[in-house]
Design an enzyme around this catalytic site. Structure first.
Site, mmCIF file in Angstrom:
data_model
loop_
_atom_site.group_PDB
_atom_site.id
_atom_site.type_symbol
_atom_site.label_atom_id
_atom_site.label_comp_id
_atom_site.label_asym_id
_atom_site.label_seq_id
_atom_site.Cartn_x
_atom_site.Cartn_y
_atom_site.Cartn_z
ATOM 1 N N ARG A 132 47.947 52.484 45.099
ATOM 2 C CA ARG A 132 47.210 51.877 43.977
ATOM 3 C C ARG A 132 47.422 52.668 42.685
ATOM 4 O O ARG A 132 47.596 52.098 41.613
ATOM 5 C CB ARG A 132 45.706 51.818 44.292
ATOM 6 C CG ARG A 132 45.386 50.853 45.410
ATOM 7 C CD ARG A 132 43.910 50.565 45.494
ATOM 8 N NE ARG A 132 43.467 49.718 44.402
ATOM 9 C CZ ARG A 132 42.193 49.463 44.141
ATOM 10 N NH1 ARG A 132 41.242 49.977 44.882
ATOM 11 N NH2 ARG A 132 41.846 48.690 43.131
ATOM 12 N N GLN A 146 33.258 49.005 34.894
ATOM 13 C CA GLN A 146 33.253 48.918 36.361
ATOM 14 C C GLN A 146 34.636 49.270 36.900
ATOM 15 O O GLN A 146 34.832 49.329 38.099
ATOM 16 C CB GLN A 146 32.920 47.486 36.789
ATOM 17 C CG GLN A 146 31.544 47.022 36.358
ATOM 18 C CD GLN A 146 31.387 45.523 36.575
ATOM 19 O OE1 GLN A 146 31.116 45.063 37.674
ATOM 20 N NE2 GLN A 146 31.569 44.751 35.527
ATOM 21 N N HIS A 197 31.925 52.687 38.973
ATOM 22 C CA HIS A 197 32.492 52.664 40.324
ATOM 23 C C HIS A 197 33.501 53.773 40.558
ATOM 24 O O HIS A 197 34.318 53.689 41.468
ATOM 25 C CB HIS A 197 33.112 51.284 40.596
ATOM 26 C CG HIS A 197 32.077 50.197 40.589
ATOM 27 N ND1 HIS A 197 32.352 48.884 40.264
ATOM 28 C CD2 HIS A 197 30.750 50.235 40.859
ATOM 29 C CE1 HIS A 197 31.226 48.175 40.328
ATOM 30 N NE2 HIS A 197 30.251 48.966 40.693
ATOM 31 N N CYS A 243 35.031 66.633 46.929
ATOM 32 C CA CYS A 243 34.725 67.372 48.157
ATOM 33 C C CYS A 243 33.216 67.302 48.327
ATOM 34 O O CYS A 243 32.486 67.475 47.347
ATOM 35 C CB CYS A 243 35.190 68.818 47.988
ATOM 36 S SG CYS A 243 34.539 69.917 49.268
ATOM 37 N N CYS A 291 40.386 70.271 49.905
ATOM 38 C CA CYS A 291 39.678 71.133 48.961
ATOM 39 C C CYS A 291 40.292 72.533 49.003
ATOM 40 O O CYS A 291 40.391 73.128 50.081
ATOM 41 C CB CYS A 291 38.195 71.171 49.331
ATOM 42 S SG CYS A 291 37.262 72.313 48.303
ATOM 43 N N CYS A 309 37.517 74.959 50.626
ATOM 44 C CA CYS A 309 37.025 74.916 52.011
ATOM 45 C C CYS A 309 37.946 74.130 52.945
ATOM 46 O O CYS A 309 37.708 74.089 54.153
ATOM 47 C CB CYS A 309 35.615 74.341 52.071
ATOM 48 S SG CYS A 309 35.540 72.601 51.615
ATOM 49 N N GLY A 323 35.425 40.544 30.641
ATOM 50 C CA GLY A 323 36.235 40.503 31.854
ATOM 51 C C GLY A 323 35.512 40.868 33.128
ATOM 52 O O GLY A 323 36.099 41.478 34.016
ATOM 53 N N THR A 324 34.259 40.480 33.209
ATOM 54 C CA THR A 324 33.566 40.684 34.490
ATOM 55 C C THR A 324 32.995 39.354 34.980
ATOM 56 O O THR A 324 32.495 38.552 34.185
ATOM 57 C CB THR A 324 32.446 41.745 34.393
ATOM 58 O OG1 THR A 324 31.808 41.862 35.670
ATOM 59 C CG2 THR A 324 31.407 41.419 33.344
ATOM 60 N N SER A 325 33.078 39.150 36.298
ATOM 61 C CA SER A 325 32.500 37.939 36.871
ATOM 62 C C SER A 325 30.982 38.076 37.025
ATOM 63 O O SER A 325 30.300 37.108 37.280
ATOM 64 C CB SER A 325 33.138 37.649 38.230
ATOM 65 O OG SER A 325 32.968 38.767 39.078
HETATM 66 P P1 NAD Z 1 36.170 40.256 39.151
HETATM 67 O O1 NAD Z 1 37.524 40.356 39.763
HETATM 68 O O2 NAD Z 1 35.036 39.845 39.974
HETATM 69 O O3 NAD Z 1 36.227 39.221 37.933
HETATM 70 C C1 NAD Z 1 37.196 39.314 36.925
HETATM 71 C C2 NAD Z 1 36.706 38.580 35.702
HETATM 72 O O4 NAD Z 1 37.655 38.772 34.678
HETATM 73 C C3 NAD Z 1 36.539 37.070 35.893
HETATM 74 O O5 NAD Z 1 35.313 36.661 35.331
HETATM 75 C C4 NAD Z 1 37.712 36.491 35.103
HETATM 76 O O6 NAD Z 1 37.417 35.216 34.539
HETATM 77 C C5 NAD Z 1 37.874 37.538 34.034
HETATM 78 N N1 NAD Z 1 39.210 37.609 33.445
HETATM 79 C C6 NAD Z 1 40.407 37.323 34.021
HETATM 80 N N2 NAD Z 1 41.407 37.523 33.159
HETATM 81 C C7 NAD Z 1 40.835 37.949 32.005
HETATM 82 C C8 NAD Z 1 41.342 38.331 30.736
HETATM 83 N N3 NAD Z 1 42.646 38.306 30.482
HETATM 84 N N4 NAD Z 1 40.470 38.717 29.778
HETATM 85 C C9 NAD Z 1 39.137 38.755 30.021
HETATM 86 N N5 NAD Z 1 38.611 38.381 31.196
HETATM 87 C C10 NAD Z 1 39.442 37.996 32.177
HETATM 88 O O7 NAD Z 1 35.912 41.642 38.418
HETATM 89 P P2 NAD Z 1 34.577 42.473 38.202
HETATM 90 O O8 NAD Z 1 33.487 41.622 37.693
HETATM 91 O O9 NAD Z 1 34.962 43.667 37.425
HETATM 92 O O10 NAD Z 1 34.122 42.895 39.663
HETATM 93 C C11 NAD Z 1 35.032 43.389 40.610
HETATM 94 C C12 NAD Z 1 34.844 44.857 41.000
HETATM 95 O O11 NAD Z 1 36.119 45.306 41.404
HETATM 96 C C13 NAD Z 1 34.456 45.750 39.877
HETATM 97 O O12 NAD Z 1 33.327 46.366 40.289
HETATM 98 C C14 NAD Z 1 35.561 46.775 39.722
HETATM 99 O O13 NAD Z 1 35.054 48.050 40.032
HETATM 100 C C15 NAD Z 1 36.525 46.514 40.816
HETATM 101 N N6 NAD Z 1 37.919 46.337 40.374
HETATM 102 C C16 NAD Z 1 38.447 47.163 39.440
HETATM 103 C C17 NAD Z 1 39.738 46.965 39.017
HETATM 104 C C18 NAD Z 1 40.284 47.892 37.979
HETATM 105 O O14 NAD Z 1 39.923 49.055 37.946
HETATM 106 N N7 NAD Z 1 41.143 47.382 37.105
HETATM 107 C C19 NAD Z 1 40.517 45.917 39.524
HETATM 108 C C20 NAD Z 1 39.954 45.100 40.515
HETATM 109 C C21 NAD Z 1 38.638 45.317 40.908
#
Ligand code: NAD
Length: 232
Positions: free
Chosen positions: A62, A93, A111, A119, A138, A141, A178-180
């Site tokens: 990753r 997040q 997150h 550790c 670590c 330890c 960009g969060t669901s």
């Molecule tokens: P999610 O995958 O549940 O939702 C993604 C959201 O982003 C959706 O609402 C979608 O419509 C929107 N989206 C898609 N493309 C977009 C764009 N170009 N611009 C703006 N918005 C866009 O993601 P979430 O709500 O963050 O929840 C998933 C969890 O997974 C989080 O807690 C996170 O920690 C983790 N996660 C992190 C990563 C990362 O670090 N990049 C990647 C995947 C998941």
């Protein structure tokens, strides 16, 4: 265009969609990582106890993938806004470190981060240089280090959560990008039900779970932030 200088405390709350256009897959969308990997094998405490090296191998993959992605114009614009505004805090997040790579300061990584290990006895180790971890145990330890990530079934770090909540309690503009808004307890930080609530703005091509309760929605991708937010 929304002028952030009209607000004294701004919180920008980001999720996986913030990094989607950089090539980091979201969880739920097309190409989401958990369509290909079973999280029970790689992203929970039980998997780490069963096969710590296998879990670390997976996280190295990753990290390598994220290192192959670049912050986009939206990440860069947030950095410009943060430099120009006396109080703009980013609560994310995401675990990918893309805001920091674009030069932003992040107030709370709810997150955790792909770029830290921990550790149980000696705390956190920054490890941001490469896909491969610099060390897997670590130095003090010898305990196998685990990624400092909130995996499925883990509790969110209370101190980090409280820091985020304090900033959100104090803000007069909350920008959700960009969060669901389906992952809890992070989604509960969206201040929908406060007596003195900030202006709630969502930037997302699709409506999130809480879209109906927001003050304003802009249906646009995160890479276009420079067309949406300014400091005059
Ligand atoms: P999610 O995958 O549940 O939702 C993604 C959201 O982003 C959706 O609402 C979608 O419509 C929107 N989206 C898609 N493309 C977009 C764009 N170009 N611009 C703006 N918005 C866009 O993601 P979430 O709500 O963050 O929840 C998933 C969890 O997974 C989080 O807690 C996170 O920690 C983790 N996660 C992190 C990563 C990362 O670090 N990049 C990647 C995947 C998941």
């Amino acid at each position: 265009m929304i002028d952030l200088s009209a607000y004294s405390h701004v919180v920008v709350f980001t999720g996986a969609g913030m990094s989607a256009e950089s090539g980091v897959p979201t969880y739920r969308g097309h190409g989401g990582i958990w369509h290909r990997y079973n999280y029970e094998d790689y992203a929970c405490e039980a998997a780490f106890r069963r096969d710590p090296q296998g879990v670390l191998d997976f996280h190295e993959i990753r990290r390598g993938h994220v290192l192959g992605c670049e912050p986009h114009a939206g990440h860069q614009h947030l950095t410009v806004l943060q430099r120009g505004h006396p109080s703009l805090s980013i609560v994310t997040q995401n675990i990918d470190g893309m805001h920091q790579r674009a030069g932003s300061r992040v107030a709370a990584e709810l997150h955790g981060s792909l770029w830290r290990l921990r550790c149980p006895h000696h705390g956190l180790f920054e490890d941001a240089a490469a896909g491969a971890f610099q060390q897997r145990s670590c130095p003090q330890c010898g305990t196998v280090l685990r990624p400092d990530i909130t995996w499925f079934g883990d509790q969110v770090d209370e101190a980090v959560f409280d820091r985020a909540r304090a900033l959100i309690d104090d803000c007069d503009l909350f920008v959700c990008i960009g969060t669901s808004a389906v992952v809890w307890p992070a989604a509960g930080l969206i201040p929908l039900h406060r007596s003195r609530r900030p202006w709630l703005l969502e930037i997302n091509p699709e409506p999130s779970e809480v879209a109906d309760g927001l003050d304003q929605a802009i249906r646009a991708p995160a890479s276009t932030l420079a067309d949406l937010l300014s400091i005059d």
